[in-house]
Design a protein around this motif. Sequence first.
Motif, mmCIF file in Angstrom:
data_model
loop_
_atom_site.group_PDB
_atom_site.id
_atom_site.type_symbol
_atom_site.label_atom_id
_atom_site.label_comp_id
_atom_site.label_asym_id
_atom_site.label_seq_id
_atom_site.Cartn_x
_atom_site.Cartn_y
_atom_site.Cartn_z
ATOM 1 N N LEU A 162 57.469 98.955 45.355
ATOM 2 C CA LEU A 162 57.555 99.861 46.513
ATOM 3 C C LEU A 162 56.585 99.399 47.604
ATOM 4 C CD1 LEU A 162 57.479 103.094 44.319
ATOM 5 C CD2 LEU A 162 59.487 102.199 45.540
ATOM 6 N N PRO A 163 57.079 98.639 48.607
ATOM 7 C CA PRO A 163 56.176 98.014 49.589
ATOM 8 C C PRO A 163 55.386 98.991 50.455
ATOM 9 C CG PRO A 163 58.484 97.658 50.195
ATOM 10 C CD PRO A 163 58.484 98.276 48.839
ATOM 11 N N ASP A 164 55.909 100.205 50.645
ATOM 12 C CA ASP A 164 55.204 101.168 51.512
ATOM 13 C C ASP A 164 53.855 101.602 50.952
ATOM 14 O OD1 ASP A 164 57.316 100.989 53.184
ATOM 15 O OD2 ASP A 164 58.153 102.977 52.764
ATOM 16 N N LEU A 165 53.628 101.357 49.661
ATOM 17 C CA LEU A 165 52.355 101.755 49.048
ATOM 18 C C LEU A 165 51.271 100.684 49.208
ATOM 19 C CD1 LEU A 165 53.716 103.379 45.753
ATOM 20 C CD2 LEU A 165 52.806 104.549 47.770
ATOM 21 N N TYR A 166 51.634 99.579 49.899
ATOM 22 C CA TYR A 166 50.695 98.466 50.097
ATOM 23 C C TYR A 166 50.418 98.276 51.585
ATOM 24 C CZ TYR A 166 52.106 96.998 45.365
ATOM 25 O OH TYR A 166 52.360 96.934 44.018
ATOM 26 N N GLY A 167 49.151 97.981 51.894
ATOM 27 C CA GLY A 167 48.819 97.657 53.276
ATOM 28 C C GLY A 167 49.249 96.246 53.641
ATOM 29 N N ASP A 168 49.120 95.338 52.680
ATOM 30 C CA ASP A 168 49.360 93.918 52.963
ATOM 31 C C ASP A 168 50.148 93.217 51.852
ATOM 32 O OD1 ASP A 168 47.578 93.940 50.907
ATOM 33 O OD2 ASP A 168 45.989 92.831 51.935
ATOM 34 N N GLY A 169 50.789 93.988 50.999
ATOM 35 C CA GLY A 169 51.554 93.404 49.889
ATOM 36 C C GLY A 169 50.757 93.232 48.613
ATOM 37 N N LEU A 170 49.426 93.222 48.740
ATOM 38 C CA LEU A 170 48.560 93.054 47.562
ATOM 39 C C LEU A 170 47.711 94.287 47.276
ATOM 40 C CD1 LEU A 170 47.015 89.467 48.070
ATOM 41 C CD2 LEU A 170 48.984 90.085 46.687
ATOM 42 N N HIS A 171 47.250 94.933 48.339
ATOM 43 C CA HIS A 171 46.276 96.016 48.197
ATOM 44 C C HIS A 171 46.883 97.369 48.553
ATOM 45 C CE1 HIS A 171 43.977 92.276 48.963
ATOM 46 N NE2 HIS A 171 43.280 92.741 47.928
ATOM 47 N N PRO A 172 46.584 98.399 47.752
ATOM 48 C CA PRO A 172 47.192 99.703 47.995
ATOM 49 C C PRO A 172 46.635 100.419 49.224
ATOM 50 C CG PRO A 172 45.675 99.833 46.135
ATOM 51 C CD PRO A 172 45.743 98.393 46.540
ATOM 52 N N THR A 173 47.491 101.185 49.861
ATOM 53 C CA THR A 173 47.109 102.058 50.976
ATOM 54 C C THR A 173 46.312 103.241 50.411
ATOM 55 O OG1 THR A 173 49.103 103.352 50.644
ATOM 56 C CG2 THR A 173 49.258 101.527 52.239
ATOM 57 N N PRO A 174 45.787 104.122 51.280
ATOM 58 C CA PRO A 174 45.152 105.341 50.766
ATOM 59 C C PRO A 174 46.097 106.146 49.858
ATOM 60 C CG PRO A 174 44.543 105.045 53.060
ATOM 61 C CD PRO A 174 45.548 103.973 52.735
ATOM 62 N N THR A 175 47.384 106.181 50.198
ATOM 63 C CA THR A 175 48.364 106.882 49.340
ATOM 64 C C THR A 175 48.460 106.209 47.978
ATOM 65 O OG1 THR A 175 49.626 107.505 51.288
ATOM 66 C CG2 THR A 175 50.768 107.685 49.182
ATOM 67 N N GLY A 176 48.495 104.870 47.979
ATOM 68 C CA GLY A 176 48.531 104.123 46.721
ATOM 69 C C GLY A 176 47.300 104.394 45.877
ATOM 70 N N ASN A 177 46.138 104.452 46.526
ATOM 71 C CA ASN A 177 44.894 104.756 45.815
ATOM 72 C C ASN A 177 44.926 106.154 45.214
ATOM 73 O OD1 ASN A 177 42.372 102.789 45.952
ATOM 74 N ND2 ASN A 177 43.594 102.443 47.786
ATOM 75 N N LYS A 178 45.534 107.098 45.946
ATOM 76 C CA LYS A 178 45.643 108.472 45.444
ATOM 77 C C LYS A 178 46.496 108.511 44.171
ATOM 78 C CE LYS A 178 45.777 113.066 47.218
ATOM 79 N NZ LYS A 178 46.026 114.011 48.261
ATOM 80 N N LEU A 179 47.592 107.747 44.183
ATOM 81 C CA LEU A 179 48.451 107.664 42.995
ATOM 82 C C LEU A 179 47.673 107.061 41.819
ATOM 83 C CD1 LEU A 179 51.776 106.391 44.619
ATOM 84 C CD2 LEU A 179 51.406 108.629 43.585
ATOM 85 N N MET A 180 46.876 106.046 42.117
ATOM 86 C CA MET A 180 46.087 105.396 41.056
ATOM 87 C C MET A 180 45.080 106.371 40.448
ATOM 88 S SD MET A 180 45.466 101.635 42.741
ATOM 89 C CE MET A 180 44.709 100.869 41.302
ATOM 90 N N SER A 181 44.413 107.158 41.303
ATOM 91 C CA SER A 181 43.449 108.128 40.766
ATOM 92 C C SER A 181 44.166 109.148 39.887
ATOM 93 C CB SER A 181 42.687 108.822 41.893
ATOM 94 O OG SER A 181 43.500 109.738 42.590
ATOM 95 N N GLY A 182 45.393 109.490 40.271
ATOM 96 C CA GLY A 182 46.192 110.426 39.474
ATOM 97 C C GLY A 182 46.479 109.903 38.081
#
Length: 196
Positions: A162-182
């Motif tokens: 899901l590319p929208d969860l990445y800022g640059d294809g490698l690193h998660p956005t703040p939303t991606g980080n939130k999912l990871m903490s979950g």
Amino acid sequence: MTIVCLGDSITHGYKVKQRETWPSLVSQTLNTEVVNKGINGDTTGGMLARFNADVIAVKPSHVIIMGGGNDFIWGVPISVVEANLAAMVQQAVHHSIIPMVGVPLPIAVSKAKKYWPFVNNFLEVNKSLEEFRTWIFSFTKSFSVTVVDFYQCFVDGQNAVLPDLYGDGLHPTPTGNKLMSGVVLKNEIFKVLNDF
């Protein structure tokens, strides 16, 4: 309880505010100390080399270990990555620290190619990451170690990234980080604390 998060840029929080990183979000939710020992560009070899200083010396109750992506970008054989991870888990256990193994994220290849044009092996890296994920599940099951499957948040039902969860294809956005903490907080170890 003190948790050390040992890893690379995905743990460090590349291009996101420190309070938006998944370790910081875990700390805020559990109201407990979470020490972020992520270093941009680090490999599992680098993590193993600093395990004593960054984990054992801190004397945490838990350590979440996640790495491998940079190793595969640099062409490190998967067997070496597995051995490094196993050594870190064994050291944690030896020092009465509860180890948890994080599964690294897949790469959103099309997006990553735009931001990291000098890297040309992203497809091969993704294959290695999938193979490594399978090994992590097998290894953690054999040694009764908790696995934190961050990978699952970044793919859909057909295993497409899901590319929208990445800022640059490698690193998660703040939303991606939130999912990871979950994913961390869903773990039985922390659920108990979360209920209070």
